[in-house]
Scaffold this active site. Structure first.
Site, PDB file in Angstrom:
ATOM      1  CG  ASN A 128      59.663  51.138  38.189  1.00  0.00           C
ATOM      2  OD1 ASN A 128      58.956  51.327  37.209  1.00  0.00           O
ATOM      3  ND2 ASN A 128      60.802  51.773  38.375  1.00  0.00           N
ATOM      4  CB  THR A 129      56.728  48.945  44.133  1.00  0.00           C
ATOM      5  OG1 THR A 129      58.111  48.581  44.076  1.00  0.00           O
ATOM      6  CG2 THR A 129      56.014  48.038  45.118  1.00  0.00           C
ATOM      7  CG  ASN A 133      61.789  58.042  42.568  1.00  0.00           C
ATOM      8  OD1 ASN A 133      62.444  57.640  41.617  1.00  0.00           O
ATOM      9  ND2 ASN A 133      61.634  57.315  43.672  1.00  0.00           N
ATOM     10  N   GLY A 153      66.791  61.709  34.003  1.00  0.00           N
ATOM     11  CA  GLY A 153      67.733  62.355  33.107  1.00  0.00           C
ATOM     12  C   GLY A 153      67.241  63.714  32.646  1.00  0.00           C
ATOM     13  CB  SER A 160      59.707  53.380  43.280  1.00  0.00           C
ATOM     14  OG  SER A 160      59.840  52.511  42.165  1.00  0.00           O
ATOM     15  CG  ASN A 189      64.376  52.563  36.904  1.00  0.00           C
ATOM     16  OD1 ASN A 189      63.896  51.719  37.673  1.00  0.00           O
ATOM     17  ND2 ASN A 189      64.359  53.866  37.191  1.00  0.00           N
ATOM     18  NE  ARG A 190      60.015  46.853  31.794  1.00  0.00           N
ATOM     19  CZ  ARG A 190      60.158  47.288  30.535  1.00  0.00           C
ATOM     20  NH1 ARG A 190      59.941  48.570  30.259  1.00  0.00           N
ATOM     21  NH2 ARG A 190      60.521  46.460  29.579  1.00  0.00           N
ATOM     22  CE  LYS A 239      64.331  59.703  44.967  1.00  0.00           C
ATOM     23  NZ  LYS A 239      65.582  58.991  44.610  1.00  0.00           N
ATOM     24  CG  PHE A 260      61.858  48.873  45.597  1.00  0.00           C
ATOM     25  CD1 PHE A 260      62.361  50.014  45.014  1.00  0.00           C
ATOM     26  CD2 PHE A 260      60.860  49.017  46.554  1.00  0.00           C
ATOM     27  CE1 PHE A 260      61.874  51.286  45.362  1.00  0.00           C
ATOM     28  CE2 PHE A 260      60.369  50.273  46.913  1.00  0.00           C
ATOM     29  CZ  PHE A 260      60.876  51.409  46.301  1.00  0.00           C
ATOM     30  CG  ASN A 272      65.780  55.114  49.222  1.00  0.00           C
ATOM     31  OD1 ASN A 272      64.916  54.257  49.195  1.00  0.00           O
ATOM     32  ND2 ASN A 272      65.665  56.275  48.593  1.00  0.00           N
TER      33      ASN A 272
END
Length: 347
Positions: A171-172, A241, A262, A169, A107-108, A212, A111, A135
């Protein structure tokens, strides 16, 4: 029993569309009470008594739409979010990919969420039952990310059983830089001050602070984070994460950018859990996430030092009954090893 029959149909849909449809279905479904768990599975972490150690990780219910429905499916606790102070759309689509051959997800998302005000209203309107954590993160365009986290803590403290500070994350852009020791110390100082300013919502409960972290940390990073976490009295660490690393993968989506979760994440997440257990010397409760899809997986994390575990990606492949099956599946392992309580098995 029915999910294996439905899964081929679900997998014909785009992954993000299927995700949104599942949330809508849960919103419309009849409300069900949380199941009763065997008392041997109960454990206390950060002053909270968890009826089962098997929880839902952040990322599924980003906007706090269905926490009670997920508790009703057999999760011992639910974490909603990541929530940012202001709504944001996230990254361009497509941004969520099933790697079916690898039993993985990339995933990307970035947020994407409707903001803390809307989620606060939902959580404030529910009957407080079960453990629901919140969160929080920073907006992508935030000029002061520490201020964004402080805002999230002040805003969400009254409706959270615990608060998770998500700095992991991928992705930020630049977010993971907050894991560097000096930046992390400044962040946690601001977070703890904000929690004190928020005050207990009912005169008694001050939500504990969880942190996290990413699995893509080396030994020196882990040692430095452990020192800051202990010094700042963080109540628990969530490890971990998604990963930006790429073990060998078979899916056509293997080269997509974003965080991998996964089954392929399992060995890395387990290794980092053991490293954090060593670095913290057992002084900080640990929560394991990443690659957990069965009772043996969960039990291995508990024996490695996790007091709690969290699921998300495995639900895509195993269906909504997975949490309940894992919780039940822990009991034979505990009996085999002579543990009368879950706490005895930790570490």
């Amino acid at each position: 029993m029915i999910y294996p029959l439905l899964r081929p149909l679900i997998f014909r849909l785009d992954a993000e569309r299927a995700h949104l449809l599942s949330l809508s279905a849960l919103e419309m479904a009849p409300k069900r009470k949380a199941p009763a768990f065997d008392p041997k599975l109960a454990i206390e972490v950060a002053g909270l008594r968890f009826p089962s150690p098997v929880g839902l990780a952040a990322g599924y219910d980003k906007d706090a739409r269905v926490p009670d429905a997920m508790l009703g499916l057999g999760f011992g606790f639910v974490e909603v979010g990541t929530l940012t102070p202001r709504p944001q759309a996230g990254n361009p689509q497509p941004r969520l990919f099933r790697l079916v051959e690898d039993r993985a997800v990339i995933n990307r998302m970035g947020f994407n969420n409707g903001g803390q005000d809307a989620a606060f209203a939902r959580l404030a309107g529910r009957r407080r039952q079960g453990i629901v954590g919140v969160n929080v993160g920073a907006n992508k365009d935030a000029e002061d990310r520490i201020a964004d986290y402080a805002t999230g803590v002040r805003m969400m403290a009254p409706v959270a059983d615990y608060l998770t500070i998500n700095i992991s994350s991928p992705n930020t852009p630049g977010l993971r830089a907050l894991q560097e020791a000096a930046a992390l110390d400044e962040l946690l100082a601001g977070v703890m001050e904000a929690r004190g300013e928020a005050g207990p919502p009912n005169g008694s409960h001050v939500p504990p602070i969880f942190l996290k972290v990413a699995p893509d940390l080396d030994a020196s990073d882990i040692s430095a984070i452990a020192r800051v976490v202990i010094d700042r009295k963080v109540d628990a660490l969530i490890i971990s994460n998604t990963t930006i690393s790429r073990p060998p993968l078979s899916s056509k989506f293997a080269d997509e950018q974003g965080g991998l979760s996964g089954e392929p994440l399992r060995p890395l997440a387990l290794a980092k859990l053991r490293e954090f257990r060593h670095a913290t010397g057992g002084q900080v409760p640990l929560i394991a996430a990443g690659g957990i899809g069965s009772a043996p997986d969960a039990y291995a994390r508990i024996r490695a030092g996790a007091s709690l575990v969290q699921l998300y990606s495995a639900l895509v492949y195993e269906g909504p009954g997975l949490a309940k099956r894992i919780a039940r599946g822990l009991l034979p392992f505990m009996e085999r090893d002579g543990f009368k309580t879950l706490a005895e098995a930790v570490g």
